[in-house]
Design a protein around this motif. Structure first.
Motif, PDB file in Angstrom:
ATOM      1  N   SER A  50      -5.165  -0.898  -3.929  1.00 33.61           N
ATOM      2  CA  SER A  50      -4.229  -1.721  -3.147  1.00 33.61           C
ATOM      3  C   SER A  50      -4.792  -2.031  -1.766  1.00 33.61           C
ATOM      4  CB  SER A  50      -2.874  -1.011  -3.016  1.00 33.61           C
ATOM      5  OG  SER A  50      -2.979   0.093  -2.128  1.00 33.61           O
ATOM      6  N   ARG A  51      -5.761  -1.205  -1.306  1.00 33.62           N
ATOM      7  CA  ARG A  51      -6.408  -1.462  -0.001  1.00 33.62           C
ATOM      8  C   ARG A  51      -7.575  -2.432  -0.129  1.00 33.62           C
ATOM      9  NH1 ARG A  51      -2.743   2.879  -0.135  1.00 33.62           N
ATOM     10  NH2 ARG A  51      -2.516   3.714   1.965  1.00 33.62           N
ATOM     11  N   PHE A  84      -2.796  13.092   5.859  1.00 29.83           N
ATOM     12  CA  PHE A  84      -3.679  11.946   5.652  1.00 29.83           C
ATOM     13  C   PHE A  84      -3.398  10.942   6.753  1.00 29.83           C
ATOM     14  CE2 PHE A  84      -5.132  12.906   1.303  1.00 29.83           C
ATOM     15  CZ  PHE A  84      -4.267  13.929   0.979  1.00 29.83           C
ATOM     16  N   LEU A  85      -4.419  10.611   7.520  1.00 34.32           N
ATOM     17  CA  LEU A  85      -4.208   9.798   8.713  1.00 34.32           C
ATOM     18  C   LEU A  85      -4.743   8.389   8.537  1.00 34.32           C
ATOM     19  CD1 LEU A  85      -5.432  12.618  11.059  1.00 34.32           C
ATOM     20  CD2 LEU A  85      -3.094  11.777  11.014  1.00 34.32           C
ATOM     21  N   ILE A 106       0.898   6.644   8.591  1.00 34.28           N
ATOM     22  CA  ILE A 106       0.355   5.288   8.728  1.00 34.28           C
ATOM     23  C   ILE A 106       1.100   4.629   9.880  1.00 34.28           C
ATOM     24  CG2 ILE A 106      -0.220   3.140   7.515  1.00 34.28           C
ATOM     25  CD1 ILE A 106       0.079   4.633   4.879  1.00 34.28           C
ATOM     26  N   ILE A 145      -7.188  14.841   6.980  1.00 30.44           N
ATOM     27  CA  ILE A 145      -8.086  13.869   6.345  1.00 30.44           C
ATOM     28  C   ILE A 145      -7.880  12.518   7.010  1.00 30.44           C
ATOM     29  CG2 ILE A 145      -8.661  12.661   4.191  1.00 30.44           C
ATOM     30  CD1 ILE A 145      -7.396  15.143   2.762  1.00 30.44           C
ATOM     31  N   TYR A 191      -9.842   9.235   6.812  1.00 28.04           N
ATOM     32  CA  TYR A 191     -10.958   8.539   6.180  1.00 28.04           C
ATOM     33  C   TYR A 191     -11.203   7.243   6.932  1.00 28.04           C
ATOM     34  CZ  TYR A 191     -13.630   9.190   1.838  1.00 28.04           C
ATOM     35  OH  TYR A 191     -14.601   9.482   0.924  1.00 28.04           O
ATOM     36  N   GLU A 218       0.832  -1.207   0.000  1.00 27.81           N
ATOM     37  CA  GLU A 218       0.000   0.000   0.000  1.00 27.81           C
ATOM     38  C   GLU A 218       0.872   1.266   0.000  1.00 27.81           C
ATOM     39  OE1 GLU A 218      -3.482  -2.322   2.554  1.00 27.81           O
ATOM     40  OE2 GLU A 218      -2.734  -0.397   3.310  1.00 27.81           O
ATOM     41  N   GLU A 239       1.284  11.405   4.572  1.00 29.20           N
ATOM     42  CA  GLU A 239       0.466  10.301   5.084  1.00 29.20           C
ATOM     43  C   GLU A 239       1.095   9.800   6.370  1.00 29.20           C
ATOM     44  OE1 GLU A 239      -1.153   8.418   0.822  1.00 29.20           O
ATOM     45  OE2 GLU A 239      -0.036   7.163   2.225  1.00 29.20           O
ATOM     46  N   ASP A 271       1.140   4.186  -2.912  1.00 25.97           N
ATOM     47  CA  ASP A 271       0.943   5.615  -2.624  1.00 25.97           C
ATOM     48  C   ASP A 271       2.122   6.441  -3.156  1.00 25.97           C
ATOM     49  OD1 ASP A 271      -1.313   4.713  -1.416  1.00 25.97           O
ATOM     50  OD2 ASP A 271      -0.756   5.313   0.620  1.00 25.97           O
ATOM     51  N   ARG A 274      -4.485   4.108   7.416  1.00 28.09           N
ATOM     52  CA  ARG A 274      -4.370   3.284   6.224  1.00 28.09           C
ATOM     53  C   ARG A 274      -5.371   3.645   5.137  1.00 28.09           C
ATOM     54  NH1 ARG A 274      -6.105  -3.038   6.174  1.00 28.09           N
ATOM     55  NH2 ARG A 274      -5.807  -3.251   3.922  1.00 28.09           N
ATOM     56  N   TYR A 275      -6.570   4.059   5.519  1.00 24.80           N
ATOM     57  CA  TYR A 275      -7.618   4.282   4.516  1.00 24.80           C
ATOM     58  C   TYR A 275      -7.600   5.695   3.937  1.00 24.80           C
ATOM     59  CZ  TYR A 275      -9.101  -0.328   5.661  1.00 24.80           C
ATOM     60  OH  TYR A 275      -9.104  -1.689   5.826  1.00 24.80           O
ATOM     61  N   SER A 276      -6.677   6.497   4.414  1.00 25.84           N
ATOM     62  CA  SER A 276      -6.575   7.851   3.880  1.00 25.84           C
ATOM     63  C   SER A 276      -5.440   7.920   2.859  1.00 25.84           C
ATOM     64  CB  SER A 276      -6.347   8.838   5.018  1.00 25.84           C
ATOM     65  OG  SER A 276      -7.337   8.679   6.009  1.00 25.84           O
ATOM     66  N   THR A 277      -5.531   7.075   1.844  1.00 24.97           N
ATOM     67  CA  THR A 277      -4.536   7.144   0.776  1.00 24.97           C
ATOM     68  C   THR A 277      -4.729   8.466   0.029  1.00 24.97           C
ATOM     69  OG1 THR A 277      -3.782   6.119  -1.281  1.00 24.97           O
ATOM     70  CG2 THR A 277      -6.084   5.769  -0.673  1.00 24.97           C
ATOM     71  N   GLU A 278      -3.637   9.019  -0.480  1.00 28.14           N
ATOM     72  CA  GLU A 278      -3.696  10.374  -1.008  1.00 28.14           C
ATOM     73  C   GLU A 278      -4.807  10.615  -2.036  1.00 28.14           C
ATOM     74  OE1 GLU A 278      -0.042  12.248  -2.706  1.00 28.14           O
ATOM     75  OE2 GLU A 278      -1.609  13.213  -3.880  1.00 28.14           O
ATOM     76  N   PRO A 279      -5.076   9.683  -2.962  1.00 23.90           N
ATOM     77  CA  PRO A 279      -6.133   9.959  -3.946  1.00 23.90           C
ATOM     78  C   PRO A 279      -7.503  10.260  -3.325  1.00 23.90           C
ATOM     79  CG  PRO A 279      -4.792   8.113  -4.668  1.00 23.90           C
ATOM     80  CD  PRO A 279      -4.350   8.444  -3.278  1.00 23.90           C
ATOM     81  N   VAL A 280      -7.733   9.766  -2.112  1.00 22.12           N
ATOM     82  CA  VAL A 280      -8.965  10.101  -1.383  1.00 22.12           C
ATOM     83  C   VAL A 280      -9.103  11.625  -1.260  1.00 22.12           C
ATOM     84  CG1 VAL A 280      -9.930  10.090   0.963  1.00 22.12           C
ATOM     85  CG2 VAL A 280      -9.182   7.939  -0.087  1.00 22.12           C
ATOM     86  N   GLY A 281      -7.979  12.284  -1.011  1.00 26.74           N
ATOM     87  CA  GLY A 281      -7.997  13.736  -0.881  1.00 26.74           C
ATOM     88  C   GLY A 281      -7.838  14.444  -2.222  1.00 26.74           C
ATOM     89  N   ILE A 339     -13.575   6.809  -6.448  1.00 27.10           N
ATOM     90  CA  ILE A 339     -12.313   7.549  -6.461  1.00 27.10           C
ATOM     91  C   ILE A 339     -11.390   6.985  -7.548  1.00 27.10           C
ATOM     92  CG2 ILE A 339     -10.266   8.156  -5.082  1.00 27.10           C
ATOM     93  CD1 ILE A 339     -12.164   7.972  -2.578  1.00 27.10           C
TER      94      ILE A 339
END
Lengths: 421, 421
Positions: B418-419, A342-343, A324, B386, B388, A243, A322, A247, A345-352, B400
């Protein structure tokens, strides 16, 4: 990827492209011409640089609405949902005018007003990103800006990208002109017969656009001059190598000068991620770009402990960070400099980048030390309010006159005393 | 003073001094030298331009405290009271970090952090104003900036102005160096052995300082590039001519290029004020400056009604606006563009220049259209937050990834996937 130990000299800074003397001269000439000849000059440069002879710069409402219809239902709903999320996050930033009063009846405060008009530059060609339209336009809209003018260079077919036009419509752009380069920046800054001048110009562009924005700065406001994108992933033993690698690569695919850094307390993770990056690289469509970026600017920094890792982050002041780790919130509390954090595991950059709501226009190249993500405050300005009561005046007039005289400004003292002492 | 009717072409804009080619080159050379040779270059230019050979740049704490003791008790108490008022007004501007959460457990927000270090430029010579020190330093202090570094060129005696040093002490400056010009700006921006670099440089200066700030912009943050000062007084029949005239002159005494404008609905007031200005001018110590300013940039604009008068104000976007009318608050509601708004007879501009609390560092030359008074926000920056949740991720991952692919950024899509999908 290079693996190294942290040293205090570590930096993400890359030299900023401030243009050659020839480029600066060319931009200056274009701006002068547009100020002198207006639309004629803009048309001339559009033919010269974009190879398109336009009948008119303005894109019609019909064309814009047509663009929305050309998206699939699913694509449109995603862009609309992203826009709604971005709107909702930015609405939370809205500030109100305020006043405070004291017992003498004096009133002090700040009056907040939206800018009248904002220009949004959207690059053409392959770098035409609808998400960038949403991120630049929506904060202005939320701030209450009434006139939002988008400019973007026409493709060889004399058209703009459909998805960009659709995003403009969804975000709430009020005018679109298919012009680009320094000539578009000059038209926005100084106005022409067809394009009324704006108060602020935002949005990314190539070196000519960046130089033009720097040149008109002061006559209009501009946003930051963006450098290549960066990510720092701060990870401990709880992070999953594949992961993290994915990223890092998502940043690297942007630009051969993009910069992806892993900062970790875990030597074994460092090695796993390095291996994963190599593996995942092989099947990427933008492999060449990503490979160059990882080779030239990618780095894994191994730190002795979390304190040192946080120090590394604060030294780098990355655009994207990020975290993690086991306790990402605890770590965040100690982070001083980062554009977006980004905080977990689930806040991968593309989310933002696309969807969560916070802005993806972020300070690069270490400027997170003193700059912020694009936000609603960038599109509102303040006026101070001072309503001094007679009581306050009588109490303080002599002091104010004395202070003025201490600075040798007699007319200031007399302005006070003209109201009686 | 010239009396004229309002036309829409009316503007306060004066040409901005952007320096000669020689001046730009000189500034570029100084910056390059300071980057290369550090303290040695700074010492060289200080001797060359300020005519002083300094043993050290730093001013000792003893000297600074000595400066406070040299003020009279009364002067000191006035500066301290002004500082307290400025502090109190700026404390009301302080924003907090915030987060919002939703039902999936996602957390979004903004983390606010003070800049680490700020440099404050204070001009030397006759333009050394303690009020300017208070106005530039206190907002940074209130924002939580830990390192506030003042620089100011030494006088011929190798000393700084006592009142400036006293104000620095009262405002909370943490380091003072007696250096000025482009060399001081370069030292602040890039650091030397004795002066650690800062993140932002604020404060007024001559053309060399302005050019240097423009040049280092991007490597550090800067405040606005200030132009000559302006006032517009908006007055109706309730205003008293001799008070209005005194206010116009208090602006005019600053600078031969300062601009004082009266906007009025009352032709008889126009004539009375014109007469009063002539009369009051004769006894002013800075008569020559004020006279030149009034002659070249002074103006009385007579409007048909209050609506037209307000339109005139919004066209001018003045740095200072006094509203001396029957209902100043009602008028203010319609003002869109002004740096600071002074309401009613007792809010003569010097009240705000020195004492009331709002900042006197204000946008000039029409830039109130898009800029704000110096304020606490200028010394804090934001980081987006962020976090998530897994639920939100699972719900939105596919959207996304689709958005990323719509932009041709496959590695972005894969980072999401990847998640797990």
């Amino acid at each position: 990827m290079k693996i190294e130990r942290f040293t205090e000299g570590t930096s993400l800074k890359r030299s900023v492209d401030s243009g050659t003397a020839d480029q600066r001269k060319a931009v200056q000439d274009i701006i002068d011409e547009v100020r002198k000849s207006g639309d004629g000059a803009v048309a001339y440069y559009t033919e010269k640089f974009d190879g398109v002879k336009l009948k008119q710069f303005a894109v019609s409402m019909k064309e814009i609405e047509g663009a929305v219809d050309e998206l699939s239902e699913y694509e449109r709903s995603i862009i609309e949902e992203a826009a709604a999320n971005i709107r909702s996050f930015h609405e939370k930033q809205l500030k109100n005018s305020w006043i405070s009063t004291d017992e003498t009846g004096t009133m002090l405060g700040q009056k907040l007003t939206a800018l009248d008009a904002v220009g949004v530059y959207v690059p053409g060609g392959t770098a035409a990103y609808p998400s960038s339209v949403l991120m630049n336009v929506i904060p202005a809209k939320v701030a209450g800006v009434e006139r939002i003018v988008m400019v973007s260079p026409p493709g060889k077919d004399g058209k703009l990208s459909k998805s960009v036009m659709a995003a403009a419509k969804i975000a709430g752009v009020t005018e679109i002109y298919q012009i680009g380069g320094a000539q578009a920046v000059a038209a926005l800054a100084y106005g022409t017969d067809t394009i009324e001048k704006v108060d602020k110009i935002v949005g990314p562009g190539n070196i000519y656009v960046a130089l033009a924005k720097r040149e008109v700065f002061g006559d209009v406001a501009i946003d930051m001059i963006a450098g290549p994108s960066e990510i720092a992933v701060l990870a401990d033993e709880t992070a999953i190598a594949k992961e993290v690698a994915a990223d890092l690569l998502s940043q690297a695919e942007h630009d051969a000068r993009a910069c992806s850094v892993l900062i970790t307390t875990e030597a074994s993770l460092a090695h796993e991620v390095a291996k994963e990056v190599e593996k995942q690289l092989t099947s990427l469509p933008r492999r060449e770009i990503a490979e160059a970026s990882i080779r030239d600017y990618g780095k894994i920094i191994v730190c002795e402990d979390m304190n040192q890792a946080i120090m590394a982050v604060n030294t780098l002041a990355p655009e994207h960070l990020e975290i993690i780790t086991k306790d990402p919130l605890e770590v965040m509390a100690q982070v001083r400099h980062a554009g977006a954090i980004f905080l977990g595991r689930y806040s991968t950059e593309p989310v933002g980048d696309y969807f969560a709501g916070p802005n993806h226009v972020l300070p690069t190249n270490g400027t997170a030390r003193f700059s912020s993500p694009l936000n609603v405050d960038d599109f509102q300005k303040k006026s101070s309010i001072i309503m001094y009561s007679q009581t306050a005046f009588k109490k303080n007039a002599e002091k104010i006159a004395t202070f003025a005289r201490l600075e040798g400004l007699e007319a200031h003292a007399r302005a006070v005393e003209s109201r009686g002492k």
